[in-house]
Write a protein that holds these residues in place. Sequence first.
Motif, PDB file in Angstrom:
ATOM      1  N   GLU A  98       5.930   7.320  -6.490  1.00 46.05           N
ATOM      2  CA  GLU A  98       5.761   5.950  -6.976  1.00 46.05           C
ATOM      3  C   GLU A  98       7.143   5.401  -7.330  1.00 46.05           C
ATOM      4  O   GLU A  98       7.903   6.040  -8.055  1.00 46.05           O
ATOM      5  N   VAL A  99       7.444   4.205  -6.820  1.00 40.30           N
ATOM      6  CA  VAL A  99       8.737   3.578  -7.076  1.00 40.30           C
ATOM      7  C   VAL A  99       8.499   2.254  -7.798  1.00 40.30           C
ATOM      8  O   VAL A  99       7.696   1.437  -7.340  1.00 40.30           O
ATOM      9  N   THR A 100       9.188   2.075  -8.907  1.00 42.92           N
ATOM     10  CA  THR A 100       8.978   0.896  -9.746  1.00 42.92           C
ATOM     11  C   THR A 100      10.292   0.155  -9.945  1.00 42.92           C
ATOM     12  O   THR A 100      11.332   0.792 -10.205  1.00 42.92           O
ATOM     13  N   GLN A 101      10.239  -1.162  -9.840  1.00 45.43           N
ATOM     14  CA  GLN A 101      11.414  -1.981 -10.110  1.00 45.43           C
ATOM     15  C   GLN A 101      11.059  -3.001 -11.193  1.00 45.43           C
ATOM     16  O   GLN A 101      10.116  -3.771 -11.042  1.00 45.43           O
ATOM     17  N   ILE A 102      11.842  -2.944 -12.247  1.00 45.42           N
ATOM     18  CA  ILE A 102      11.641  -3.859 -13.371  1.00 45.42           C
ATOM     19  C   ILE A 102      12.994  -4.467 -13.734  1.00 45.42           C
ATOM     20  O   ILE A 102      13.990  -3.733 -13.808  1.00 45.42           O
ATOM     21  N   CYS A 123      15.688   0.713 -10.867  1.00 46.31           N
ATOM     22  CA  CYS A 123      14.711   1.324  -9.975  1.00 46.31           C
ATOM     23  C   CYS A 123      14.367   2.695 -10.557  1.00 46.31           C
ATOM     24  O   CYS A 123      15.273   3.451 -10.933  1.00 46.31           O
ATOM     25  N   SER A 124      13.084   3.003 -10.658  1.00 44.96           N
ATOM     26  CA  SER A 124      12.682   4.330 -11.126  1.00 44.96           C
ATOM     27  C   SER A 124      11.683   4.936 -10.154  1.00 44.96           C
ATOM     28  O   SER A 124      10.937   4.208  -9.480  1.00 44.96           O
ATOM     29  N   PHE A 125      11.690   6.254 -10.061  1.00 45.06           N
ATOM     30  CA  PHE A 125      10.800   6.950  -9.140  1.00 45.06           C
ATOM     31  C   PHE A 125      10.238   8.191  -9.828  1.00 45.06           C
ATOM     32  O   PHE A 125      10.846   8.737 -10.750  1.00 45.06           O
ATOM     33  N   SER A 169      17.714   4.806 -10.652  1.00 45.68           N
ATOM     34  CA  SER A 169      18.886   4.271  -9.977  1.00 45.68           C
ATOM     35  C   SER A 169      19.119   2.865 -10.501  1.00 45.68           C
ATOM     36  O   SER A 169      18.171   2.156 -10.855  1.00 45.68           O
ATOM     37  N   THR A 170      20.387   2.495 -10.562  1.00 48.52           N
ATOM     38  CA  THR A 170      20.751   1.159 -11.020  1.00 48.52           C
ATOM     39  C   THR A 170      21.705   0.542 -10.020  1.00 48.52           C
ATOM     40  O   THR A 170      22.658   1.199  -9.579  1.00 48.52           O
TER      41      THR A 170
END
Lengths: 115, 110
Positions: free
Chosen positions: B3-7, B23-25, B73-74
Amino acid sequence: DADVTQTPRNRITKTGKRIMLECSQTKGHDRMYWYRQDPGLGLRLIYYSFDVKDINKGEISDGYSVSRQAQAKFSLSLESAIPNQTALYFCATRGTGTSGNNEQFFGPGTRLTVL
Amino acid sequence: KQEVTQIPAALSVPEGENLVLNCSFTDSAIYNLQWFRQDPGKGLTSLLLIQSSQREQTSGRLNASLDKSSGRSTLYIAASQPGDSATYLCAVKFDYKLSFGAGTTVTVRA
């Protein structure tokens, strides 16, 4: 010329029609992919192919089929289109080998509307 | 399943401000992470690719970091310009496939 091309760029069709989306690449890559993009959902993988004889289902393959006619060509078919297949469809390619070839390169997309 | 989330989903900043996109996974067993830019109605343009063994990559005003162990990741964009307005997508290569986040739509105000 673009490295990854898709035809058509836009298509409007009716429920139940058979549709084919085509992708060609000049990058010489073995690996090719089909994705769909829906608002708020990101891209999801439909099918992928590592070479002409190797085709694999992605996470949302139901209702779709593909054909890898040659190394450079990868087609996506909707056998009987339905409205929830309305989306933006992307083809992508990727090389193999050294780390510099691990990027995926995307075509410009096909906007498909099923009425 | 990865699952990849971008906030956040959207971000608006004045010109000249630095941009920070997250970005987080969920699964740290990734091969690499790629940042893309998407303009309205257009395809995806690759910005940076970070291999799993790397901590960061830089290209011009763009810098991307990767902390695989924490699943983050940023993407930093220095001195933003109106031309940076676009949707930015991150994707992780996991199990021979790319898993994408939904993207962060950036507007840079002149």
